[in-house]
Write a protein that holds these residues in place. Structure first.
Motif, short mmCIF file in Angstrom:
data_model
loop_
_atom_site.label_atom_id
_atom_site.label_comp_id
_atom_site.label_asym_id
_atom_site.label_seq_id
_atom_site.Cartn_x
_atom_site.Cartn_y
_atom_site.Cartn_z
N PRO A 50 0.84 -1.21 0.00
CA PRO A 50 0.00 0.00 0.00
C PRO A 50 0.87 1.26 0.00
O PRO A 50 1.93 1.29 0.64
CB PRO A 50 -0.80 -0.13 1.31
N ASN A 51 0.45 2.26 -0.73
CA ASN A 51 1.17 3.53 -0.87
C ASN A 51 2.60 3.32 -1.38
O ASN A 51 3.51 4.07 -1.05
CB ASN A 51 1.18 4.31 0.44
N SER A 56 5.89 8.75 4.31
CA SER A 56 5.16 9.97 3.93
C SER A 56 6.12 11.05 3.46
O SER A 56 5.80 11.83 2.55
CB SER A 56 4.30 10.48 5.10
N THR A 59 7.02 10.15 -0.15
CA THR A 59 5.86 10.42 -1.00
C THR A 59 5.76 11.91 -1.29
O THR A 59 5.54 12.31 -2.43
CB THR A 59 4.57 9.91 -0.34
N GLN A 97 -1.07 1.53 -8.72
CA GLN A 97 -0.52 2.48 -7.74
C GLN A 97 0.46 3.46 -8.37
O GLN A 97 0.46 4.65 -8.05
CB GLN A 97 0.16 1.74 -6.59
N LEU A 101 0.26 7.46 -8.62
CA LEU A 101 1.35 8.33 -8.20
C LEU A 101 1.71 9.31 -9.32
O LEU A 101 1.92 10.50 -9.07
CB LEU A 101 2.59 7.51 -7.82
N GLN A 104 -0.42 12.25 -9.33
CA GLN A 104 -0.24 13.14 -8.18
C GLN A 104 1.02 13.99 -8.28
O GLN A 104 1.25 14.86 -7.45
CB GLN A 104 -0.17 12.31 -6.89
#
Length: 180
Positions: A50-51, A56, A59, A97, A101, A104
Motif C-alpha cells: 500500500p502507498n 510519507s 511520498t 498504484q 502516483l 499526483q
C-alpha cells in the motif's frame, strides 16, 4: 535533473545498496562515480505494498518537490507459481498504484510508461513467417477489470478466463490483464 529509483530492500541489503550495486555494473560504466551519486535518488519502497511502501516524507518528496517527467514501471514478480491473488497484487495493483502516483506528481504532464513482457499472448504462438503483432491480446468476452477483481477475491471468473484464453501460468496472465 536526475533519476528517482523506487526500490525495495531485500534481505539484509537496503534499497540504496541494491541500486549502488546495479550502478557499478558495466551497463552504467559511462557514468562517472560523481554522476551516479548526484543524478540518482534512491527511495525505499515496494510497489506491491500500500502507498508503494514509501514513507510519507518520500511520498511528499516525489509528488511535490521533484520535477518528474516520466515514471517507468518495470518491476514485476516473475514467479510462475504465484496464486492469482499474489500475481494480481505484484503485477497489477503495483501498476495501478504507480499510475496513481504519476497523476499526483507536481508535473501534470508527466508520462507513465509500463514495461510489460513478451509473454502476454496466452496460447497464441508466432513464427518467423507469421510473428505475433504488437497489440493488446484479446480477452475475448472477458472484462479486464472483472478479471482483476476476481483475482483478488473469489478467483472463479479469473480462473475460467485464464484457462479459456490458454495462459500457462499466473505471471503471463497477470501481465496480459495489466496491459488492459
Amino acid at each position: 535533473d536526475g533519476v528517482v529509483v523506487i526500490c525495495r530492500s531485500k534481505g539484509s541489503r537496503t534499497a540504496q545498496d541494491r541500486v549502488t550495486k546495479l550502478l557499478s555494473t558495466e551497463l552504467f560504466s559511462f557514468l562517472a562515480q560523481r554522476e551516479k551519486e548526484t543524478l540518482v535518488v534512491v527511495v525505499n519502497g515496494d510497489v506491491s505494498s500500500p502507498n508503494i511502501g514509501m514513507s510519507s516524507e518520500d511520498t511528499h518528496l516525489i509528488s511535490s518537490e521533484l520535477h518528474i517527467s516520466h515514471v517507468f514501471h518495470c518491476a514485476a514478480s516473475v514467479s510462475f507459481t504465484q496464486t492469482l491473488e499474489e500475481a494480481a497484487v505484484s503485477n497489477i495493483t503495483s501498476s495501478i498504484q504507480l499510475q496513481q502516483l504519476t497523476k499526483q506528481l507536481r508535473n501534470k504532464n508527466a508520462k507513465y510508461v509500463y514495461i510489460s513482457t513478451a509473454f502476454v499472448h496466452g496460447g497464441s504462438t508466432g513464427s518467423d513467417a507469421s510473428p505475433l503483432l504488437e497489440q493488446l491480446h484479446s480477452l475475448r468476452t472477458y472484462d479486464a477489470n472483472e478479471i482483476y477483481r476476481s483475482m483478488l477475491e473469489t478467483q472463479s471468473y479469473a480462473s475460467a478466463a485464464m484457462q479459456e484464453l490458454g495462459f500457462p501460468n499466473t505471471y503471463t496472465f497477470s501481465k496480459c490483464v495489466c496491459e488492459h
